[in-house]
Write a protein that holds these residues in place. Sequence first.
Motif, PDB file in Angstrom:
ATOM      1  N   SER A 243       0.866  -1.175   0.000  1.00 19.54           N
ATOM      2  CA  SER A 243       0.000   0.000   0.000  1.00 19.54           C
ATOM      3  C   SER A 243       0.899   1.220   0.000  1.00 19.54           C
ATOM      4  O   SER A 243       1.965   1.217   0.628  1.00 19.54           O
ATOM      5  CB  SER A 243      -0.851   0.032   1.267  1.00 19.54           C
ATOM      6  N   GLN A 244       0.487   2.246  -0.731  1.00 23.97           N
ATOM      7  CA  GLN A 244       1.320   3.435  -0.807  1.00 23.97           C
ATOM      8  C   GLN A 244       0.712   4.542   0.057  1.00 23.97           C
ATOM      9  O   GLN A 244      -0.455   4.878  -0.067  1.00 23.97           O
ATOM     10  CB  GLN A 244       1.432   3.885  -2.260  1.00 23.97           C
ATOM     11  N   ILE A 245       1.544   5.053   0.970  1.00 24.74           N
ATOM     12  CA  ILE A 245       1.081   6.107   1.886  1.00 24.74           C
ATOM     13  C   ILE A 245       2.002   7.301   1.705  1.00 24.74           C
ATOM     14  O   ILE A 245       3.227   7.166   1.714  1.00 24.74           O
ATOM     15  CB  ILE A 245       1.158   5.628   3.358  1.00 24.74           C
ATOM     16  N   SER A 246       1.415   8.484   1.523  1.00 26.57           N
ATOM     17  CA  SER A 246       2.279   9.638   1.325  1.00 26.57           C
ATOM     18  C   SER A 246       2.531  10.366   2.648  1.00 26.57           C
ATOM     19  O   SER A 246       1.718  10.318   3.576  1.00 26.57           O
ATOM     20  CB  SER A 246       1.663  10.578   0.288  1.00 26.57           C
ATOM     21  N   GLY A 247       3.689  10.998   2.728  1.00 26.35           N
ATOM     22  CA  GLY A 247       4.063  11.717   3.945  1.00 26.35           C
ATOM     23  C   GLY A 247       5.256  12.608   3.652  1.00 26.35           C
ATOM     24  O   GLY A 247       5.551  12.886   2.482  1.00 26.35           O
ATOM     25  N   ARG A 248       5.904  13.052   4.737  1.00 22.64           N
ATOM     26  CA  ARG A 248       7.118  13.865   4.569  1.00 22.64           C
ATOM     27  C   ARG A 248       8.230  13.308   5.431  1.00 22.64           C
ATOM     28  O   ARG A 248       7.971  12.727   6.486  1.00 22.64           O
ATOM     29  CB  ARG A 248       6.838  15.318   4.989  1.00 22.64           C
ATOM     30  N   ILE A 249       9.467  13.512   4.981  1.00 22.72           N
ATOM     31  CA  ILE A 249      10.606  13.036   5.754  1.00 22.72           C
ATOM     32  C   ILE A 249      10.711  13.896   7.021  1.00 22.72           C
ATOM     33  O   ILE A 249      10.807  15.124   6.956  1.00 22.72           O
ATOM     34  CB  ILE A 249      11.908  13.177   4.962  1.00 22.72           C
ATOM     35  N   ALA A 250      10.685  13.215   8.197  1.00 27.09           N
ATOM     36  CA  ALA A 250      10.745  13.962   9.460  1.00 27.09           C
ATOM     37  C   ALA A 250      12.159  13.948  10.031  1.00 27.09           C
ATOM     38  O   ALA A 250      12.563  14.877  10.725  1.00 27.09           O
ATOM     39  CB  ALA A 250       9.773  13.354  10.459  1.00 27.09           C
ATOM     40  N   GLY A 251      12.932  12.912   9.717  1.00 25.67           N
ATOM     41  CA  GLY A 251      14.284  12.858  10.261  1.00 25.67           C
ATOM     42  C   GLY A 251      14.928  11.536   9.913  1.00 25.67           C
ATOM     43  O   GLY A 251      14.340  10.724   9.209  1.00 25.67           O
ATOM     44  N   GLN A 255      19.222   3.421  12.541  1.00 19.40           N
ATOM     45  CA  GLN A 255      19.604   2.342  11.618  1.00 19.40           C
ATOM     46  C   GLN A 255      20.002   2.875  10.242  1.00 19.40           C
ATOM     47  O   GLN A 255      20.274   2.106   9.329  1.00 19.40           O
ATOM     48  CB  GLN A 255      18.447   1.347  11.446  1.00 19.40           C
ATOM     49  N   GLY A 256      19.996   4.167  10.067  1.00 19.65           N
ATOM     50  CA  GLY A 256      20.370   4.728   8.767  1.00 19.65           C
ATOM     51  C   GLY A 256      19.204   4.940   7.848  1.00 19.65           C
ATOM     52  O   GLY A 256      19.390   5.297   6.686  1.00 19.65           O
ATOM     53  N   GLY A 257      17.994   4.721   8.346  1.00 17.22           N
ATOM     54  CA  GLY A 257      16.816   4.958   7.534  1.00 17.22           C
ATOM     55  C   GLY A 257      16.247   6.339   7.797  1.00 17.22           C
ATOM     56  O   GLY A 257      16.942   7.226   8.295  1.00 17.22           O
ATOM     57  N   VAL A 258      14.979   6.491   7.430  1.00 16.34           N
ATOM     58  CA  VAL A 258      14.333   7.779   7.683  1.00 16.34           C
ATOM     59  C   VAL A 258      13.034   7.551   8.444  1.00 16.34           C
ATOM     60  O   VAL A 258      12.449   6.476   8.395  1.00 16.34           O
ATOM     61  CB  VAL A 258      14.014   8.527   6.373  1.00 16.34           C
ATOM     62  N   SER A 259      12.627   8.585   9.136  1.00 16.20           N
ATOM     63  CA  SER A 259      11.330   8.550   9.791  1.00 16.20           C
ATOM     64  C   SER A 259      10.399   9.408   8.937  1.00 16.20           C
ATOM     65  O   SER A 259      10.734  10.537   8.589  1.00 16.20           O
ATOM     66  CB  SER A 259      11.470   9.104  11.206  1.00 16.20           C
ATOM     67  N   VAL A 260       9.269   8.816   8.532  1.00 15.70           N
ATOM     68  CA  VAL A 260       8.346   9.546   7.671  1.00 15.70           C
ATOM     69  C   VAL A 260       7.099   9.876   8.471  1.00 15.70           C
ATOM     70  O   VAL A 260       6.466   8.988   9.056  1.00 15.70           O
ATOM     71  CB  VAL A 260       7.951   8.693   6.452  1.00 15.70           C
ATOM     72  N   SER A 261       6.758  11.157   8.530  1.00 17.08           N
ATOM     73  CA  SER A 261       5.502  11.505   9.198  1.00 17.08           C
ATOM     74  C   SER A 261       4.416  11.519   8.135  1.00 17.08           C
ATOM     75  O   SER A 261       4.543  12.146   7.083  1.00 17.08           O
ATOM     76  CB  SER A 261       5.612  12.860   9.899  1.00 17.08           C
ATOM     77  N   LEU A 262       3.372  10.720   8.396  1.00 12.38           N
ATOM     78  CA  LEU A 262       2.357  10.494   7.381  1.00 12.38           C
ATOM     79  C   LEU A 262       1.400  11.658   7.300  1.00 12.38           C
ATOM     80  O   LEU A 262       1.108  12.315   8.304  1.00 12.38           O
ATOM     81  CB  LEU A 262       1.599   9.196   7.696  1.00 12.38           C
ATOM     82  N   ASP A 263       0.873  11.895   6.099  1.00  7.74           N
ATOM     83  CA  ASP A 263      -0.054  13.009   5.906  1.00  7.74           C
ATOM     84  C   ASP A 263      -1.321  12.841   6.745  1.00  7.74           C
ATOM     85  O   ASP A 263      -1.922  13.805   7.190  1.00  7.74           O
ATOM     86  CB  ASP A 263      -0.453  13.121   4.417  1.00  7.74           C
ATOM     87  N   GLY A 264      -1.705  11.570   6.989  1.00 10.50           N
ATOM     88  CA  GLY A 264      -2.930  11.315   7.748  1.00 10.50           C
ATOM     89  C   GLY A 264      -2.658  11.175   9.238  1.00 10.50           C
ATOM     90  O   GLY A 264      -3.506  10.676   9.968  1.00 10.50           O
ATOM     91  N   GLY A 265      -1.490  11.515   9.698  1.00  5.46           N
ATOM     92  CA  GLY A 265      -1.146  11.373  11.104  1.00  5.46           C
ATOM     93  C   GLY A 265      -0.348  10.119  11.362  1.00  5.46           C
ATOM     94  O   GLY A 265      -0.460   9.141  10.628  1.00  5.46           O
ATOM     95  N   GLY A 266       0.497  10.140  12.400  1.00  5.91           N
ATOM     96  CA  GLY A 266       1.343   9.005  12.726  1.00  5.91           C
ATOM     97  C   GLY A 266       2.636   9.070  11.939  1.00  5.91           C
ATOM     98  O   GLY A 266       2.798   9.897  11.039  1.00  5.91           O
ATOM     99  N   SER A 267       3.576   8.179  12.290  1.00  7.17           N
ATOM    100  CA  SER A 267       4.824   8.144  11.544  1.00  7.17           C
ATOM    101  C   SER A 267       5.325   6.713  11.449  1.00  7.17           C
ATOM    102  O   SER A 267       4.944   5.858  12.255  1.00  7.17           O
ATOM    103  CB  SER A 267       5.863   9.043  12.202  1.00  7.17           C
ATOM    104  N   ILE A 268       6.148   6.441  10.436  1.00 13.22           N
ATOM    105  CA  ILE A 268       6.708   5.104  10.245  1.00 13.22           C
ATOM    106  C   ILE A 268       8.207   5.245  10.024  1.00 13.22           C
ATOM    107  O   ILE A 268       8.651   6.093   9.243  1.00 13.22           O
ATOM    108  CB  ILE A 268       6.078   4.418   9.018  1.00 13.22           C
ATOM    109  N   ASP A 269       8.986   4.390  10.692  1.00 13.60           N
ATOM    110  CA  ASP A 269      10.425   4.317  10.419  1.00 13.60           C
ATOM    111  C   ASP A 269      10.634   3.437   9.197  1.00 13.60           C
ATOM    112  O   ASP A 269      10.158   2.304   9.165  1.00 13.60           O
ATOM    113  CB  ASP A 269      11.175   3.696  11.610  1.00 13.60           C
ATOM    114  N   CYS A 270      11.332   3.982   8.203  1.00 14.56           N
ATOM    115  CA  CYS A 270      11.489   3.257   6.943  1.00 14.56           C
ATOM    116  C   CYS A 270      12.954   3.118   6.581  1.00 14.56           C
ATOM    117  O   CYS A 270      13.804   3.851   7.054  1.00 14.56           O
ATOM    118  CB  CYS A 270      10.809   4.023   5.804  1.00 14.56           C
ATOM    119  N   ARG A 271      13.186   2.152   5.658  1.00 15.44           N
ATOM    120  CA  ARG A 271      14.501   2.055   5.028  1.00 15.44           C
ATOM    121  C   ARG A 271      14.439   2.818   3.716  1.00 15.44           C
ATOM    122  O   ARG A 271      13.364   3.105   3.198  1.00 15.44           O
ATOM    123  CB  ARG A 271      14.859   0.585   4.771  1.00 15.44           C
ATOM    124  N   THR A 272      15.608   3.124   3.164  1.00 17.08           N
ATOM    125  CA  THR A 272      15.624   3.833   1.884  1.00 17.08           C
ATOM    126  C   THR A 272      16.509   3.082   0.908  1.00 17.08           C
ATOM    127  O   THR A 272      17.361   2.284   1.314  1.00 17.08           O
ATOM    128  CB  THR A 272      16.181   5.264   2.038  1.00 17.08           C
TER     129      THR A 272
END
Lengths: 367, 282
Positions: A243-251, A255-272
């Motif tokens: 599923s594709q969820i849009s957001g913005r890079i928060a930091g 682990q060298g990934g990024v934390s994405v804050s989602l447009d609909g609220g909440g955030s997910i730690d992701c790899r890049t």
Amino acid sequence: MSNMGATVRVSQLVKSYGEHVTAVDNANFEVRSGEFLSILGPSGSGKTSILMCLAGFEVPTAGRIHIGDRDVTDLPPNKREIGVIFQKYALFPHMTVRENIRFPLKMRGMTRAQSDVVVEEALATVRLTELANRMPAQLSGGQQQRVAIARAISFRPPLLLMDESLSALDKKLREEMQIEIKELQRKLGLTIIFVTHDQEEALSMSDRIAVMSRGRIEQIEAPDVIYAAPATRFVAGFVGESSQISGRIAGTTEQGGVSVSLDGGGSIDCRTAPHDRLEIGAPATVYLRPDHVTLGAAGGPDTMAAKILSKSFGGSAVSAIGELSNGTRIAIRLDPEEAKSVALDDVVHLSVQPGQSMAFAAEEGGR
Amino acid sequence: MAQSDRRSLSGPLSFGLVLPLLIIFLFVFCWPIIKLLGVSLFDPAFTLDHYREVLGNDFTQVIFLRTFRVSLLVAALALLIGYPIANLMRSSPPFWAMVIGACVLIPLWTSVLVRSFAWTVLLQRNGAVNAILQSLGITNAPLSLLYNEIAVIVAQAHVMLPFMVMPIYQSLRAIPDELPRAGLSLGASNLAVFWHIILPLSRPGVLAGFLMVFVVSLGAFVTPALIGGPSSMMLATAISTEITEKFNWARGATLSALLLIAVAVLLLIFSRFMQLNKLEQK
């Protein structure tokens, strides 16, 4: 009955039709001896053009093709010593099964006595000895497929090309043939290049997969890597369910990934992906696999509230679709017991395993 | 069941639509043929004398043999010329295939009479062919190229060419591209692909074209009458002579009946052959 599979090297291959259509755009890859490489892509991605260039039915616009030590780029197809299995098998309808399998041997000047031994061996390999005198039209799809394989391996080519060869079979037969082809490949040590649009087929059979889109090879890696660490947004979306969820890079994360804050609220730690440039504050798309989503408690970290829109039973698991508060839909997989406690229109809390999902820079123009 | 019902018209309606054709067919085709057979068998009582006389007559025997020989050679020549044309059409891009097809078919729009006269113009003593032969120094004096069997064969083969090219082209076009490709990938040369794959798979078209040209040539009238001389007279011309010049209806009818029987037997053998062919491919 064993021979060494050939290595294949494709360098800077370009195939254009006219001035405006570039079917293959600078393809570079190597196939190891005895390797099973799938070329996976949607129709029109250029995968069949690569195969046609390898087989010699199409002349590349630029680039070289080596099979083993030979540069075959300028060789006609009948001098390349490649077994080709076509989508519709291409059995000769006016010849019996045996005559079909004998054909490549006859073309190589073998006498009947010499070829008899080889033909019987090939028939036995694909378990068709009893049907040797039938005409192709008297065989089922799976049997025709096996004749095509026997014919293509009878002259011991070091390389086998398969063009969507299993797509005409029904699901069960297709799975049986997948196993048979893999066994045969191990036994003969053949190098196989397999063109398919069926990702399950590619994931289950291949040593490596080359994923193609619009004439370009997006990524060429082992199936588990393709699935877990897609290199481009296209691969992430095309291979496996997500599923594709849009957001913005928060930091960035530890682990060298990024934390994405989602447009609909909440955030997910992701790899890049290694080459993806993601700056803090930039729009990003998270590709969330159902495998990484579980039902969780309200208020936990990495949780999202979602309303259940649908549930469908699929045997070992129940697939559900949840809707976030901003309307984004997410595929969820529940085990059947869990699914009983969830009703349609319930609002559940979804917990996402951190550091599993991939984040890519959002497409130009944003989504 | 339901699907076939939707596609076909109801029984009575389709019969009604076919009826006019059926009536025409019965009155202008079946009835005259039955009458003709009657003429050949009753004089006025039932007799086989006409058949005995025609079959025992040296002159008619020669004409029968010549007609079969010429028609066979016409079909063979048309095949020899027509197959490469059909094959060229198959291997050409669609536009050029259409152009070649048009070149083959457009002559059909001109009458056989005109096409045959064109050959007399070409082949006469001061015609184009003689002029070329003389200017090349191949002969000194003009050759008599008209009014012999060879001229009839060449002209008739030309007239019949579309009926050879089209069925062969159809059967060639039905061969999927994958088959010659498979042949190449299995190590066959282009020639071997043609010999082992293309040619056998185009056999139905070859048989159909050959039979069509052969059978139509057996009864051909215009071209042999214009281009052939008395020494190369063929059956249709002989029948016409019997009826219009000698007023010998019984003899003309007998010759016609024999031609009809010969064609029927040929068609019967051919359809058997085709059925065997189909069984083999199943």
